[in-house]
Structure formats: structure tokens, C-alpha cells
Design a protein around this motif. Structure first.
Motif, PDB file in Angstrom:
ATOM      1  N   GLU A   1      91.304  -8.854 -35.860  1.00 21.08           N
ATOM      2  CA  GLU A   1      90.525  -9.885 -35.356  1.00 21.08           C
ATOM      3  C   GLU A   1      90.023  -9.544 -33.704  1.00 21.08           C
ATOM      4  O   GLU A   1      89.284 -10.496 -33.372  1.00 21.08           O
ATOM      5  CB  GLU A   1      91.057 -11.242 -35.307  1.00 21.08           C
ATOM      6  N   GLY A   2      90.557  -8.760 -33.383  1.00 20.06           N
ATOM      7  CA  GLY A   2      90.233  -8.380 -31.779  1.00 20.06           C
ATOM      8  C   GLY A   2      90.553  -7.114 -31.315  1.00 20.06           C
ATOM      9  O   GLY A   2      90.915  -6.499 -32.055  1.00 20.06           O
ATOM     10  N   ARG A   3      90.426  -6.873 -30.006  1.00 21.20           N
ATOM     11  CA  ARG A   3      90.547  -5.451 -29.523  1.00 21.20           C
ATOM     12  C   ARG A   3      92.096  -5.297 -29.133  1.00 21.20           C
ATOM     13  O   ARG A   3      92.549  -6.523 -28.735  1.00 21.20           O
ATOM     14  CB  ARG A   3      89.755  -5.476 -28.287  1.00 21.20           C
ATOM     15  N   PHE A   4      92.652  -4.308 -29.618  1.00 22.24           N
ATOM     16  CA  PHE A   4      93.935  -3.992 -29.185  1.00 22.24           C
ATOM     17  C   PHE A   4      94.167  -2.561 -28.696  1.00 22.24           C
ATOM     18  O   PHE A   4      93.195  -1.650 -29.257  1.00 22.24           O
ATOM     19  CB  PHE A   4      94.891  -4.600 -30.267  1.00 22.24           C
ATOM     20  N   ILE A   5      95.495  -2.188 -27.921  1.00 19.93           N
ATOM     21  CA  ILE A   5      95.514  -0.905 -27.631  1.00 19.93           C
ATOM     22  C   ILE A   5      96.879  -0.557 -28.100  1.00 19.93           C
ATOM     23  O   ILE A   5      97.965  -1.260 -28.085  1.00 19.93           O
ATOM     24  CB  ILE A   5      95.762  -1.149 -26.002  1.00 19.93           C
ATOM     25  N   LEU A   6      96.945   0.898 -28.414  1.00 23.43           N
ATOM     26  CA  LEU A   6      98.314   1.489 -29.025  1.00 23.43           C
ATOM     27  C   LEU A   6      98.342   2.342 -27.682  1.00 23.43           C
ATOM     28  O   LEU A   6      97.693   3.384 -27.473  1.00 23.43           O
ATOM     29  CB  LEU A   6      97.978   2.109 -30.262  1.00 23.43           C
ATOM     30  N   ARG A   7      99.698   2.282 -27.089  1.00 22.09           N
ATOM     31  CA  ARG A   7      99.971   3.203 -26.224  1.00 22.09           C
ATOM     32  C   ARG A   7     101.108   4.131 -26.616  1.00 22.09           C
ATOM     33  O   ARG A   7     101.990   3.832 -27.303  1.00 22.09           O
ATOM     34  CB  ARG A   7     100.708   2.399 -24.851  1.00 22.09           C
ATOM     35  N   GLY A   8     101.090   5.647 -26.110  1.00 23.00           N
ATOM     36  CA  GLY A   8     101.972   6.481 -26.650  1.00 23.00           C
ATOM     37  C   GLY A   8     101.533   8.026 -26.065  1.00 23.00           C
ATOM     38  O   GLY A   8     100.615   7.944 -25.362  1.00 23.00           O
ATOM     39  N   GLN A   9     102.142   8.806 -26.686  1.00 23.35           N
ATOM     40  CA  GLN A   9     101.723  10.028 -26.594  1.00 23.35           C
ATOM     41  C   GLN A   9     100.469  10.053 -27.627  1.00 23.35           C
ATOM     42  O   GLN A   9     100.766   9.720 -28.675  1.00 23.35           O
ATOM     43  CB  GLN A   9     102.783  11.095 -27.014  1.00 23.35           C
ATOM     44  N   THR A  10      99.509  11.047 -27.318  1.00 24.99           N
ATOM     45  CA  THR A  10      98.215  11.037 -28.137  1.00 24.99           C
ATOM     46  C   THR A  10      97.923  12.658 -28.590  1.00 24.99           C
ATOM     47  O   THR A  10      97.957  13.366 -27.552  1.00 24.99           O
ATOM     48  CB  THR A  10      97.036  10.328 -27.795  1.00 24.99           C
ATOM     49  N   LEU A  11      97.560  12.795 -29.453  1.00 23.88           N
ATOM     50  CA  LEU A  11      97.066  14.077 -30.369  1.00 23.88           C
ATOM     51  C   LEU A  11      95.616  14.065 -30.782  1.00 23.88           C
ATOM     52  O   LEU A  11      95.469  13.212 -31.831  1.00 23.88           O
ATOM     53  CB  LEU A  11      97.857  14.560 -31.218  1.00 23.88           C
ATOM     54  N   ALA A  12      94.780  14.720 -30.081  1.00 20.63           N
ATOM     55  CA  ALA A  12      93.358  14.893 -30.801  1.00 20.63           C
ATOM     56  C   ALA A  12      92.961  16.191 -30.915  1.00 20.63           C
ATOM     57  O   ALA A  12      93.691  17.239 -30.282  1.00 20.63           O
ATOM     58  CB  ALA A  12      92.431  13.918 -30.038  1.00 20.63           C
TER      59      ALA A  12
ATOM     60  N   ARG B   1      97.920  14.201 -24.851  1.00 23.76           N
ATOM     61  CA  ARG B   1      98.492  13.588 -23.522  1.00 23.76           C
ATOM     62  C   ARG B   1      99.777  12.737 -23.658  1.00 23.76           C
ATOM     63  O   ARG B   1      99.906  12.099 -24.704  1.00 23.76           O
ATOM     64  CB  ARG B   1      97.323  12.104 -23.558  1.00 23.76           C
ATOM     65  N   PRO B   2     100.412  13.204 -22.724  1.00 24.26           N
ATOM     66  CA  PRO B   2     101.836  12.445 -23.051  1.00 24.26           C
ATOM     67  C   PRO B   2     101.880  10.988 -22.715  1.00 24.26           C
ATOM     68  O   PRO B   2     102.970  10.511 -23.146  1.00 24.26           O
ATOM     69  CB  PRO B   2     102.657  13.274 -21.597  1.00 24.26           C
ATOM     70  N   ASP B   3     100.964  10.652 -21.995  1.00 27.48           N
ATOM     71  CA  ASP B   3     100.958   9.024 -21.878  1.00 27.48           C
ATOM     72  C   ASP B   3      99.481   8.578 -21.962  1.00 27.48           C
ATOM     73  O   ASP B   3      98.673   8.520 -21.261  1.00 27.48           O
ATOM     74  CB  ASP B   3     101.294   8.531 -20.488  1.00 27.48           C
ATOM     75  N   GLY B   4      99.302   8.705 -23.193  1.00 20.61           N
ATOM     76  CA  GLY B   4      97.776   8.004 -23.657  1.00 20.61           C
ATOM     77  C   GLY B   4      97.912   6.646 -24.262  1.00 20.61           C
ATOM     78  O   GLY B   4      98.622   6.008 -24.523  1.00 20.61           O
ATOM     79  N   ALA B   5      96.342   6.448 -24.513  1.00 22.87           N
ATOM     80  CA  ALA B   5      96.120   5.049 -25.235  1.00 22.87           C
ATOM     81  C   ALA B   5      94.959   5.025 -26.066  1.00 22.87           C
ATOM     82  O   ALA B   5      94.172   5.964 -25.824  1.00 22.87           O
ATOM     83  CB  ALA B   5      95.961   3.937 -24.217  1.00 22.87           C
TER      84      ALA B   5
ATOM     85  N   CYS C   1      87.700   0.245 -35.791  1.00 19.91           N
ATOM     86  CA  CYS C   1      87.173   1.212 -35.468  1.00 19.91           C
ATOM     87  C   CYS C   1      88.138   1.629 -34.098  1.00 19.91           C
ATOM     88  O   CYS C   1      88.472   0.655 -33.290  1.00 19.91           O
ATOM     89  CB  CYS C   1      85.912   1.228 -34.942  1.00 19.91           C
ATOM     90  N   ILE C   2      88.020   2.810 -33.812  1.00 20.34           N
ATOM     91  CA  ILE C   2      88.451   3.419 -32.541  1.00 20.34           C
ATOM     92  C   ILE C   2      87.340   3.110 -31.316  1.00 20.34           C
ATOM     93  O   ILE C   2      86.202   3.746 -31.457  1.00 20.34           O
ATOM     94  CB  ILE C   2      88.783   4.904 -32.372  1.00 20.34           C
ATOM     95  N   ILE C   3      87.709   2.550 -30.067  1.00 21.67           N
ATOM     96  CA  ILE C   3      86.583   2.196 -29.265  1.00 21.67           C
ATOM     97  C   ILE C   3      86.694   3.215 -28.260  1.00 21.67           C
ATOM     98  O   ILE C   3      85.882   3.581 -27.463  1.00 21.67           O
ATOM     99  CB  ILE C   3      86.899   0.676 -28.661  1.00 21.67           C
ATOM    100  N   ALA C   4      88.081   3.582 -27.690  1.00 22.90           N
ATOM    101  CA  ALA C   4      88.115   4.509 -26.677  1.00 22.90           C
ATOM    102  C   ALA C   4      89.565   5.147 -26.818  1.00 22.90           C
ATOM    103  O   ALA C   4      90.466   4.619 -27.322  1.00 22.90           O
ATOM    104  CB  ALA C   4      88.195   3.874 -25.357  1.00 22.90           C
ATOM    105  N   VAL C   5      89.529   6.459 -26.249  1.00 17.20           N
ATOM    106  CA  VAL C   5      90.875   7.224 -26.365  1.00 17.20           C
ATOM    107  C   VAL C   5      91.196   7.738 -24.809  1.00 17.20           C
ATOM    108  O   VAL C   5      89.890   8.100 -24.291  1.00 17.20           O
ATOM    109  CB  VAL C   5      90.907   8.280 -27.416  1.00 17.20           C
ATOM    110  N   GLY C   6      92.309   7.620 -24.087  1.00 18.52           N
ATOM    111  CA  GLY C   6      92.141   8.265 -22.512  1.00 18.52           C
ATOM    112  C   GLY C   6      93.583   8.126 -22.231  1.00 18.52           C
ATOM    113  O   GLY C   6      94.579   7.773 -22.861  1.00 18.52           O
ATOM    114  N   PRO C   7      93.719   8.213 -20.824  1.00 22.19           N
ATOM    115  CA  PRO C   7      94.881   8.095 -20.070  1.00 22.19           C
ATOM    116  C   PRO C   7      95.420   6.535 -20.129  1.00 22.19           C
ATOM    117  O   PRO C   7      94.354   5.918 -19.966  1.00 22.19           O
ATOM    118  CB  PRO C   7      94.669   8.543 -18.828  1.00 22.19           C
TER     119      PRO C   7
END
Ligand code: GUN
Ligand code: ZN
Length: 442
Positions: free
Chosen positions: A5-16, A33-37, A44-50
Motif C-alpha cells: 500500500e505504500g513506499r517502504f525500505i529494506l536495509r541490509g547488505q545489497t548485491l546487484a 554494498r555493505p550497508d545498502g537499501a 516495484c523497486i524505486i531506488a537502490v543505494g547507500p
């Protein structure tokens, strides 16, 4: 708040992945990224980054902090059979014996709606608890088996490809169709399900041994009429099978040529196994844009042979090879078990499969094979939020090994070799959590 229903963020290490590690090398292909989001909205994915930057830019959006767990795209299994969940791990004298003794009797029950629904539900749950969010799936000869599978996938809003198995030769009683009924039934299923929501149809001649020339011809025509559908089949899995195919289709020089001559080759074609191909066949597959589904746990369990990825790539550097479980000849839904078996297959030929290559084959390559790489297989803005969160220390042994890892690749490698069933912490499909492991496990 429900996550869709809305925007949310997952934080953790990330692999792309920013490239293909086979082409540009791991260092240039991996974006870790060792500390990504990851920001998710509307599936959908809106953004990926630090993480700090992303959280500041999306103030107010709820954050789930996964700590040092790894967030990445869900795994893609490009060749698997949902009806075979009930015969997984059945021993045999090899492919033909296994088909006759275990597979055909099991598949003959899938005209029954209840049987099909039950297996489809179970199969999809197993996919998600193993972090597999998309698969290219064989049903059985019965249209009902396809209906039940797509209904179950639709209930989960999962992006799945599937198709009615077509077989009019050498099949068991009750499992045979004809050239015409294979065409008619597959066509009706395409019209009902292909691109309906997230569903994709895969035209599915079982293999050249169970299809007459007339049936292959009919399915080639059907694919020309519906070129955005996928086409999946088996190719060169065992030497015995190759000899039988060439006997049944005597005017051809090679197994692959049989499919090629009926228009069953090209982009969107996924050939399961391809273990015993000649270099000419490998080059022809690469030039056509088709993909090979490397099914290493199946190949080892069945004694079919050992797929030589390195020789395949030397003969045809552009060839697309993705990974697959091939359940139920394959013995695990886990892409970690599959990657480990792929590593072992490579070692058989003296080659080291880099963990970045293995993870790329289990995600990006699968998406490309299924012509879904604009939406799936990677973490990037605009892509569907089909994600997996991995506990990189899912048991005491792996935690001890990871504590001494030299770098991130070593951590990934430890997952490939030692991950157990607890590795997947959470699975998201179109932004909705569809699986969460009950307990933290370190
Ligand atoms: N070749 C033809 N059918 C099958 C099947 O169901 N599984 C495997 N592994 N190979 C096949
Ligand atoms: Zn198969």
C-alpha cells in the motif's frame, strides 16, 4: 500498513550486477554494498543505494533493517517440473527407466484438478522458501495441470512461465496427445494465460523422443503465431537419448537440428541440459539467442553426464547458460544446492566457477533466458520487487567460516558450498512478503 500500500525500505547488505561476470570479470560486474537499501513501492523497486542517503531521501517511509543479511533479486529457476514434487529423489537406471518407472505414472494423475492444485500450491511454497521467485515450469499433458498452476501462481502474484507438456510418441497410456490436440490445447492456454497478469506461457514439447515430426511442426507453427511466448524442451541429456532421437528422426545430423528445423529455436527457447552437444550445436544455439538450462543436481543424480560449461563457452563465448533445479530429476529446490553442484561440475573439468558467475547464472541469466531481464533478475530502479533476503550465517559452521572470509566473494562462496535450508530469511514477490523464516538462526 500492508507493504503493497505504500513506499517502504529494506536495509541490509545489497548485491546487484552491473555486468556479466563471464564477460567483464567479477570485480566489474558486481555491485556490492555493505550497508545498502532498497526502496519498494507498488510492487516495484524505486531506488537502490547507500542506506543513509536512501533513508534521508525517503523520510517517513518505514524501514525494515535486515542488518548484515544480504538483499538481492529473487532466484530464477529456468527448468523445473511441478508435478514431479511427489517423485523427487526416486532412483532409477537412468532417464528412460526413470520416465517409465516413476515420472509417467505420477504425471498421469494430473488430469485431476485436486491433485494438480495440491501439487501446484506445494511447489510454489517450496520455491518461495528457497528464495526462487520466478521459474519456467513444465506441467503435464493435461490442460487442467496448466490451469491449476497458473491459478496458484496468480493467487500469489508470482511471475511464472509454464506450459502443457506435449507428447504424442513413446509415452505411457493416458499421457499421449496428438499433433492437433497439442496445438489446439496449447493455443487455448496461450490465449487464456500468456501475459495475463505476470503469467507467461511456454510452449512445451517434452523432447524429440516423445514428439512426432508432425507434432514438432505444429508447435513450431504455434510459436510463430505467438512469438512472445517462450519455448522449452529437453536436449542432449543422455547419450542413449541422443541415439534414440536420431533413430526416430533419421533425416537429421544432430539432435539440436531436429528442433531447429521445426522452428523450435531462437530467442525465448530454453533447452534443458545440453550436456552432450557438439561444438557446432553449441555455436548454433548461441547464434540463435536461445538459452541452455544447466541442471547440475539432476545430471548428477540421474547419472546423465557432467555439463562442461567451460567447453561450451569456449566453443560459443556468447552462449547464454542459466541455472535450473529440474525438480524432480533434480533433487533440490535450492539454488544454493544447484550452484554447489554447478561448482562441482566445473571442478570435474578442472575449472573454478567464481561465486559471482554462479549467482549471476541463478538470477540475471535466468531472467535473460526468459526474456524478462528488463523486469527481473537484478536490483535496479524500475524492476519488479521480487527479492530475497539471505542470512549469510545461517548455521554455526557457516557463521564460523564467514567470520574468517577473506572478502565478500568468499562469503558468497561459503553460501554456495555450505548453505542449509535456513539461508533464506525472507522472500518478497511484487513487494509483498510471501515467506519469512520463523526464527533468527545464528
Ligand atoms: N526428458 C524428457 N522428459 C524429462 C523429464 O521429465 N525430466 C528430465 N530430467 N528429462 C526429461
Ligand atoms: Zn526436465
Amino acid at each position: 500498513m500492508k507493504e503493497d500500500e505504500g513506499r517502504f525500505i529494506l536495509r541490509g547488505q545489497t548485491l546487484a550486477f552491473s555486468g556479466n561476470p563471464f564477460e567483464v570479470g567479477a570485480e566489474d560486474a558486481v555491485d556490492f554494498r555493505p550497508d545498502g537499501a532498497v526502496v519498494v513501492e507498488g510492487g516495484c523497486i524505486i531506488a537502490v543505494g547507500p542506506a543513509t542517503e536512501i533513508i534521508k531521501q525517503n523520510a517517513g517511509a518505514p524501514v525494515t533493517n535486515y542488518g548484515d543479511a544480504l538483499i538481492m533479486a529473487g532466484f530464477i529457476d529456468v527448468h523445473t517440473h511441478y508435478p514431479q514434487v511427489d517423485i523427487i529423489g526416486s532412483s532409477s537406471q537412468g532417464l528412460v527407466d526413470w520416465l517409465q518407472k516413476h515420472t509417467f505414472p505420477c504425471e498421469s494423475k494430473f488430469g485431476d484438478k485436486e491433485v494438480a492444485e495440491n501439487a501446484a500450491e506445494f511447489f510454489l511454497d517450496q520455491c518461495f522458501l528457497n528464495g526462487v521467485t520466478t521459474a519456467s515450469v513444465y506441467c503435464t499433458v493435461h490442460p487442467q495441470s496448466v490451469e491449476s498452476f497458473f491459478e496458484a501462481a496468480t493467487r500469489r502474484n508470482a511471475c511464472m512461465a509454464a506450459g502443457k507438456v506435449c507428447m504424442d510418441s513413446n509415452s505411457a497410456q493416458g499421457l499421449a496427445d496428438t499433433a492437433q490436440s497439442a496445438y489446439d490445447q496449447s493455443k487455448a492456454l496461450i490465449e487464456r494465460w500468456h501475459s495475463e497478469g505476470r503469467n507467461r506461457y511456454a510452449i512445451t514439447p517434452r523432447f524429440a523422443l516423445t514428439s512426432s515430426a508432425a507434432q514438432l511442426e505444429a508447435l513450431g507453427s504455434l510459436w510463430r503465431e505467438h512469438p512472445t511466448a517462450l519455448m522449452q524442451t529437453h536436449l542432449s541429456e543422455t547419450k542413449d537419448e541422443i541415439a534414440r532421437v536420431l533413430e526416430q528422426h533419421p533425416t537429421y545430423d544432430s539432435y539440436y537440428q531436429v528442433y531447429e528445423s521445426f522452428g523450435l529455436a531462437g530467442e525465448g527457447a530454453i533447452f534443458g541440459h545440453g550436456i552432450h552437444l557438439s561444438d557446432d550445436e553449441r555455436r548454433a544455439i548461441a547464434e540463435s539467442g536461445a538459452a541452455i538450462a544447466h541442471c547440475p543436481t539432476s545430471n548428477a543424480f540421474m547419472g546423465s553426464g557432467v555439463f562442461d560449461l567451460d567447453a561450451t563457452r569456449r566453443a560459443a563465448p556468447e552462449i547464454l547458460v542459466s541455472l535450473a533445479s529440474d525438480v524432480g530429476a533434480g533433487v533440490s529446490f535450492s539454488m544454493f544446492a544447484t550452484m554447489r553442484a554447478a561448482y562441482e561440475a566445473a571442478r570435474y573439468y578442472g575449472v573454478v566457477l567464481h561465486p559471482a558467475e554462479a549467482f549471476w547464472m541463478a538470477t540475471c541469466a535466468g531472467a535473460k533466458a526468459m526474456r524478462l531481464d528488463d523486469r527481473l533478475g537484478n536490483l535496479a530502479p524500475g524492476m519488479d520487487a521480487d527479492l530475497v533476503v539471505l542470512d549469510l550465517k545461517s548455521n554455526p559452521l557457516i557463521a564460523r567460516r564467514v567470520a574468517r572470509a577473506e572478502d565478500f566473494y568468499d562469503v558468497l562462496f561459503a553460501q554456495i558450498i555450505m548453505a542449509d535450508e535456513r539461508v533464506v530469511k525472507a522472500t518478497y514477490v511484487a513487494g509483498n512478503m510471501v515467506y519469512q523464516r520463523a526464527q533468527a538462526s545464528t
